[in-house]
Scaffold this motif. Structure first.
Motif, short mmCIF file in Angstrom:
data_model
loop_
_atom_site.label_atom_id
_atom_site.label_comp_id
_atom_site.label_asym_id
_atom_site.label_seq_id
_atom_site.Cartn_x
_atom_site.Cartn_y
_atom_site.Cartn_z
N ASN A 1 0.83 -1.20 0.00
CA ASN A 1 0.00 0.00 0.00
C ASN A 1 0.87 1.26 0.00
OD1 ASN A 1 -1.45 2.19 1.95
ND2 ASN A 1 -2.95 1.16 0.65
N ALA A 2 1.97 1.23 0.75
CA ALA A 2 2.87 2.39 0.78
C ALA A 2 3.50 2.60 -0.60
CB ALA A 2 3.97 2.16 1.83
N PHE A 3 3.82 1.51 -1.30
CA PHE A 3 4.40 1.63 -2.64
C PHE A 3 3.38 2.23 -3.61
CE2 PHE A 3 7.06 -2.40 -1.59
CZ PHE A 3 7.80 -1.66 -0.68
N LEU A 4 2.13 1.77 -3.50
CA LEU A 4 1.08 2.31 -4.38
C LEU A 4 0.91 3.81 -4.16
CD1 LEU A 4 -1.80 -0.35 -4.33
CD2 LEU A 4 -0.18 0.12 -6.16
N HIS B 1 3.39 -4.25 -17.90
CA HIS B 1 2.70 -3.82 -16.69
C HIS B 1 3.64 -3.92 -15.49
CE1 HIS B 1 -0.41 -5.44 -19.42
NE2 HIS B 1 -1.13 -4.43 -18.98
N LEU B 2 3.50 -2.97 -14.57
CA LEU B 2 4.22 -3.05 -13.31
C LEU B 2 3.31 -3.79 -12.33
CD1 LEU B 2 6.76 -2.24 -11.70
CD2 LEU B 2 5.58 -0.14 -11.05
N VAL B 3 3.79 -4.92 -11.80
CA VAL B 3 2.97 -5.79 -10.96
C VAL B 3 3.55 -5.86 -9.55
CG1 VAL B 3 2.01 -8.11 -10.68
CG2 VAL B 3 2.30 -7.15 -12.98
N PHE B 4 2.69 -5.65 -8.57
CA PHE B 4 3.06 -5.85 -7.16
C PHE B 4 2.32 -7.07 -6.65
CE2 PHE B 4 3.14 -0.94 -6.72
CZ PHE B 4 4.40 -0.89 -7.29
N SER B 5 2.99 -7.86 -5.80
CA SER B 5 2.30 -8.99 -5.18
C SER B 5 3.08 -9.45 -3.95
CB SER B 5 2.12 -10.14 -6.16
OG SER B 5 1.22 -11.10 -5.63
N THR B 6 2.50 -10.44 -3.24
CA THR B 6 3.16 -11.04 -2.08
C THR B 6 3.24 -12.54 -2.27
OG1 THR B 6 1.15 -11.48 -0.78
CG2 THR B 6 2.10 -9.27 -0.63
N ILE B 7 4.16 -13.15 -1.55
CA ILE B 7 4.32 -14.59 -1.60
C ILE B 7 4.90 -15.02 -0.25
CG2 ILE B 7 6.67 -14.57 -2.53
CD1 ILE B 7 5.80 -16.90 -4.39
N ASP C 1 -1.98 0.30 -15.91
CA ASP C 1 -0.53 0.54 -15.93
C ASP C 1 0.15 -0.22 -14.79
OD1 ASP C 1 -0.35 2.62 -18.07
OD2 ASP C 1 -1.68 3.68 -16.70
N VAL C 2 -0.54 -0.23 -13.64
CA VAL C 2 0.00 -0.90 -12.46
C VAL C 2 -1.07 -1.84 -11.90
CG1 VAL C 2 0.96 -0.59 -10.14
CG2 VAL C 2 1.41 1.12 -11.92
N ILE C 3 -0.65 -3.05 -11.55
CA ILE C 3 -1.56 -4.04 -10.99
C ILE C 3 -1.00 -4.52 -9.66
CG2 ILE C 3 -2.71 -6.27 -11.33
CD1 ILE C 3 -2.11 -5.93 -14.35
N MET C 4 -1.85 -4.59 -8.65
CA MET C 4 -1.44 -5.21 -7.40
C MET C 4 -2.29 -6.45 -7.17
SD MET C 4 -1.28 -3.82 -3.48
CE MET C 4 -2.76 -4.55 -2.82
N VAL C 5 -1.61 -7.60 -7.02
CA VAL C 5 -2.29 -8.86 -6.72
C VAL C 5 -1.99 -9.18 -5.26
CG1 VAL C 5 -2.57 -11.27 -7.36
CG2 VAL C 5 -1.91 -9.60 -9.09
N GLY C 6 -3.03 -9.31 -4.46
CA GLY C 6 -2.85 -9.47 -3.02
C GLY C 6 -1.90 -10.58 -2.63
N GLU C 7 -1.98 -11.72 -3.31
CA GLU C 7 -1.10 -12.85 -2.96
C GLU C 7 -1.01 -13.82 -4.14
OE1 GLU C 7 -0.83 -16.53 0.25
OE2 GLU C 7 -2.29 -14.93 0.54
#
Length: 571
Positions: A333-336, A410-416, A386-392
């Protein structure tokens, strides 16, 4: 006894407030009046407490300890309503039954008034000596000694009827209404304690309630007669979550929208059958809680620089790893928020949505109707993001779509879920993603943990054992030479502000992993996580242990706290 008429303010305080401000102070609950006064006068809590005490001629009590003899004199409902607690003063109380002339020392969150004095005289003839104290600490002692919600479940034959109950006596004497109030008190107290989870755990002969605060489970003091209401409490929570109260053999999931003060909570509810009764867990999510910046997360200037460089990339994938509750979603969230702008279309797929981000399109996963991370991600790619965040990233399908999305602009954020940053690569390969795709798409992996932050009010420097320090540095992977520059470190003490724990809040530890040409080749050769980690450290990657040591040296936390988090999470 310096008491004042009910619903009035001392002249010295009233003269500094407007009529509206004075009404706001008096209209607030007793435990909140000092905070309202602070806001009205623009001063901190200590200054406000000193002002009120000086005006009323009362002493301020610190390092409060409950007086066991006085505790038994007062009913729980009176103590809760007036926010007072009997305390030890001038040494330990005398052994045996106190005489009628023995003073009863009482700590109060606000000035005592005539109404309080009249009620207290119906329960004790002992002389009353009043003290002001930090409202938060008074409230905590009430919870510890009488139990959370004890005022709601207390039998009605104690002789005291709360002022609120006098206006609606029928509702309060009804058992159902008492249970409703008790559950509300438990959730409200959890919010006040900044808990992330509440657990109702039926045990043999008791219903145990625990909060998770700052990552640790904390037992909650409960009324002695709680077991009598166990079934009603469990049913009440299930009704709030719109679950089937007659189904007790199968696990169920639900959610509650709960308002606490000015906050709206989205509470996720999970029930499972146990040998005694259903165990219920509540995950508290504040939809409008204050979002964190990278500074507040605890990132150093160097760490922020490394991350900001990659956040400016037009494509690629950024992963945040760590166990449940390590703050991964908070970091994303801080990155977004860092990159959020009117010229970027940002879409998130989350489960659950923990923070609302203005200007960002946020989607909630609903697996019960087929809206999973993978299916949602397919549709999001048709929305020109442009930017996608996938929760996990939980499975191969989601991983495959996320990787390919990052490779197609696309710039993609996610967690693992992995123990360290290099482990994310091995995890993706184990899921079935081809190594060349991982190496091409992955730009940055951040592993993180949360450790408790030292309370700034009471922390003090303390000498440190050189042998213990060397052993700890070895566990954290730091150079033994670090021990030569340190003779003392900050240690927790405990005060009224931190409720005697020595810690308030949490701060992050970060391990930032970025591929270079050498590591790119190692990924293609399917090298182990250990080999990748060794190469990364050779090229300057700071491990979680080393990040923790930096936080210890800076006085943010303790060596014991870092070791607790690092060693537990690595097992």
């Amino acid at each position: 006894m310096p008491v004042i008429p009910p619903d009035t303010l001392p002249e010295a305080i009233a003269s500094r407030l407007s009529a509206e401000q004075g009404q706001a102070v008096l209209g607030a609950p007793r435990g909140s009046r000092l905070a309202v006064l602070c806001a009205a006068l623009g001063i901190d809590e200590n200054s406000a407490l000193n002002l009120v005490a000086e005006t009323a001629g009362l002493n301020i009590a610190t390092n409060l300890e409950t007086d066991p003899g006085g505790r038994g004199l007062l009913p729980a409902r009176l103590v809760h309503d007036f926010q007072i607690i009997p305390i030890k003063a001038g040494g330990a109380p005398a052994e045996g039954e106190p005489s009628p002339s023995t003073p009863l020392h009482l700590a109060s969150a606000w000035l005592p008034d005539n109404s309080m004095a009249d009620w207290l005289r119906t329960f004790t003839s002992r002389p009353l000596i009043w003290h002001l104290a930090v409202p938060e600490r008074v409230h905590q002692l009430i919870i510890e000694n009488f139990g959370v919600g004890s005022g709601a479940l207390e039998d009605s034959d104690e002789g005291y009827v709360a002022p609120e109950a006098q206006r609606d006596a029928e509702a309060d004497v009804d058992q159902d209404a008492a249970v409703v109030r008790f559950v509300t008190d438990v959730i409200t107290q959890a919010v006040d304690d900044q808990a992330t989870d509440i657990h109702f755990e039926p045990q043999e002969g008791q219903l145990r309630i625990r909060y998770r605060v700052d990552g640790l489970l904390v037992p909650v003091s409960v009324p002695e007669n709680l077991l009598r209401f166990q079934d009603a409490i469990i049913s009440r929570v299930k009704i709030m979550a719109r679950l089937n109260i007659s189904e007790r053999r199968l696990p169920q999931d639900g959610r509650i929208n709960f308002k606490a003060g000015g906050n709206t909570l989205d509470i996720r509810v999970s029930t499972i059958p146990t040998i005694y009764a259903e165990s219920i867990s509540l995950r508290l999510l504040n939809k409008r809680k204050e979002a964190y910046t990278m500074d507040r997360l605890g990132m150093s200037a160097e760490e922020q620089s490394q991350i900001r460089e990659v956040l400016d990339y037009p494509h690629g994938i950024i992963l945040v790893t760590g166990p449940t509750g390590s703050g991964k979603s908070t970091s994303l969230n801080a990155f977004l928020r860092q990159i959020n702008s009117t010229d970027l279309r940002i879409i998130t797929i989350e489960d659950p949505i923990e923070y609302e981000v203005p200007g960002v399109n946020q989607m909630q996963v609903r697996s019960e109707i087929g809206l999973t991370f993978a299916s949602a991600l397919r549709h999001v790619l048709r929305q020109d993001p442009d930017v996608i965040m996938v929760g996990e990233i939980r499975d191969r399908e989601t991983a495959d779509i996320a990787i390919r999305a990052s490779l197609t602009g696309h710039l993609v954020f996610s967690t693992i879920h992995t123990n360290d940053a290099p482990g994310a690569i091995t995890r993706l390969v184990d899921m079935g993603i081809e190594p060349f795709l991982v190496a091409s798409a992955l730009e940055l992996v951040i592993a993180q943990r949360l450790v408790r932050r030292l309370c700034p009010e009471c922390t003090r420097p303390a000498p440190v054992s050189k042998i213990r320090l060397l052993e700890s540095l070895a566990i954290l992977g730091c150079s033994p030479a670090e021990a030569d520059t340190v003779s003392e470190l900050k240690a927790p003490v405990g005060c009224d502000r931190c409720r005697g724990t020595g810690y308030r809040g949490r701060i992050g530890l970060f391990e930032i992993f970025r591929l270079n040409e050498e590591m790119h080749t190692m990924v293609l050769r399917r090298e182990s996580t250990r080999t990748l980690a060794q190469s990364a450290r050779t090229h300057g990657m700071r491990t979680l242990g080393q990040s923790g040591w930096e936080k210890v040296k800076a006085g943010y936390t303790t060596l014991e706290e870092v070791l607790r988090v690092i060693t537990i999470s690595d097992k």
